[in-house]
Design an enzyme around this catalytic site. Structure first.
Site: not given
Ligand code: UD1
Ligand code: MG
Length: 453
Positions: A12, A14, A18, A83, A108, A144, A173, A230, A366
């Site tokens: 969490a 992120g 948006r 990531g 999320d 994916g 995925n 989002n 009433a």
């Molecule tokens: C991810 C998956 C993708 C899948 C999709 C489904 C990966 C690399 N990709 O992509 O294959 O289809 O979810 O919704 O896993 N977060 C962090 N720190 C970070 C990055 C992310 O806490 O450094 C958290 C975000 O807040 C979020 C979650 O991880 O809650 C997912 O991250 P997000 O960037 O939404 O991944 P997607 O691009 O959606």
């Molecule tokens: Mg996402």
């Protein structure tokens, strides 16, 4: 339920830009509960209530929302967003404590269900090392693709890297994963950021685990489970799905609903079997409805208890502390706040009852009002059993009306009324025979004189 130990890592960190909001994304609510708390509830149900919460900077409120659901929570700050794998590794210490199962879910993605997490954990129990939760979206564009061979998952191919043939794969995925605890860290540590975005992708664990000879599989869960939030538009769509699930659960549990799509529940609403909910009812937090109760159309409730076989509405408003006993009746345009309404008591029309106790079988006419507030303090009104309060009465609190007393309509009651007494609190009526004729003549003459001016 398995006896295996389980840690859930909730990502969490992120920023949720948006959402265009000062509030962190995961604290926006569905059915009155923060979305991250919905996630915590689902994992709690699946036995994953040891939670490692990965957050960005300054996330005390996020932590509080999760702690409200699960007690064993550790918080891990991911200072740089590099990531999803990097985010999971922010919880390294928690994973290193040694669990049989590690679940990775997103803060999320609030519609994930306990059943889906149970299914993933069952596969770990059966010997899988990594379980990826896949789903079949109506249109797979952008997700994916899960590449399987002989029942094993061998890779996750992001759409931009997929061949034409791979793009035909419908199983995508969902992002959520379950990992065997004793090998999770070793596998995650092998993930690099050698990709176009320079990020550490959790999805890379699939190929790494395959290379290490581990058992990697995909399961298919319902698409609702992986809907990520989002934007506020997506939040509203998720709310609609949540409400749909809740309505269905309610009906399957024996609640009658004439137009379920117009009834909105809170995350904690309790309605017993054989209650009837007419159209257009909004439940705020903390409401329960007993068996056999009938809620007529257009009502708004929060913090209220509605007893068995009570009859409420149409157009009733119940505020916190409203406690309606069995077979009581609260009718149209009535507001009740912090008040007990006794067994079989009736408050039928256009009334405000606040900070009060209404006795068994009492009848409130009433337009009767409890004047509970003097501009500084709130005061109690006590109304005994079988009391009759006439229409358009003001009960100026603190005041009490004894059992079986009778209050004449139009009264302003400022003093206590003993049991069995009759109370009048208004000017005595006077009759002037023939005076209406004189009055009319005078007014007509005045009008004529004005015209002549
Ligand atoms: C991810 C998956 C993708 C899948 C999709 C489904 C990966 C690399 N990709 O992509 O294959 O289809 O979810 O919704 O896993 N977060 C962090 N720190 C970070 C990055 C992310 O806490 O450094 C958290 C975000 O807040 C979020 C979650 O991880 O809650 C997912 O991250 P997000 O960037 O939404 O991944 P997607 O691009 O959606
Ligand atoms: Mg996402």
């Amino acid at each position: 339920m398995t006896s295996r130990s389980c840690l859930t890592v909730i990502l969490a960190a992120g920023e949720g830009t948006r959402m265009k909001s000062a509030l962190p994304k995961v604290l926006h609510t569905i059915a009155g509960l923060p979305i991250v708390a919905h996630v915590a509830k689902a994992v709690h149900g699946a036995g994953g209530s040891d939670i490692a919460l990965v957050v960005g900077k300054g996330a005390e409120q996020v932590e509080a929302a999760v702690r409200a659901i699960a007690s064993n929570v550790t918080v891990h700050e991911q200072t740089e967003r590099l990531g999803t794998a990097h985010a999971v590794l922010a919880a390294r210490e928690a994973i290193a404590r040694g669990y049989d199962d590690v679940l990775v879910v997103f803060g999320d993605t609030p519609l994930v269900e306990t059943a889906a997490l149970d299914q993933a954990r069952a596969k770990l129990k059966d010997g899988a090392d990594v379980v990826v939760m896949g789903f079949r979206p109506a249109v797979p564009n952008g997700y994916g693709r899960l590449i399987e061979r002989d029942g094993r998952l061998i890779g996750i191919r992001e759409e931009k890297d997929a061949s034409a043939e791979e793009r035909l794969i419908g199983l995508c995925n969902g992002g959520l994963m379950a990992l065997r605890g004793d090998s999770a860290l070793a596998l995650l540590d092998k993930i690099t950021n050698n990709n176009a975005n320079g990020e550490y992708y959790l999805t890379d664990v699939v190929e790494i685990a395959n290379q290490a000879g581990k058992s990697v599989i995909a399961i298919e869960i319902s698409p609702d489970n992986v809907i990520g939030i989002n934007t506020r538009a997506e939040l509203a769509e998720a709310e609609a799905i949540w409400q749909g699930r809740k309505r269905r659960d309610m009906m399957l549990a024996g609640v009658t609903m004439h137009a379920p799509e117009t009834v909105f529940f809170s995350h904690d609403t309790l309605v017993e079997a054989d209650a009837v909910l007419e159209p257009n009812i909004v439940f705020g937090p903390g409401v329960s409805v007993g068996t056999g109760a009938v809620i007529h159309a257009f009502c708004y409730f929060e913090g209220a208890k509605i007893g068995p076989n009570a009859n409420v509405g149409p157009f009733a408003r119940l505020r916190p502390g409203a406690d309606l006993a069995e077979k009581s009746k609260v009718g149209n345009f009535v507001e009740i706040k912090n008040a007990k309404v006794g067994v079989g008591a009736k408050v039928n029309h256009l009334t405000y009852i606040g900070d009060a106790i209404v006795g068994t079988g009492a009848n409130i006419g009433a337009g009767a009002i409890t004047c509970n507030y003097d501009g500084y303090n709130k005061h109690l009104t006590e109304i005994g059993a079988n009391v009759f309060v006439g229409s358009n009465t003001s009960l100026v609190a603190p005041v009490s009306i004894g059992d079986n007393a009778y209050v004449a309509s139009g009264s302003v009651i400022t003093e206590n009324v003993p049991a069995d007494a009759l109370a009048f609190g208004r000017a005595r009526q006077e009759i002037k025979e023939g005076r209406a004729v004189q009055l009319r003549a005078r007014y007509a003459a005045q009008k004529l004189a004005k015209k002549a001016d």
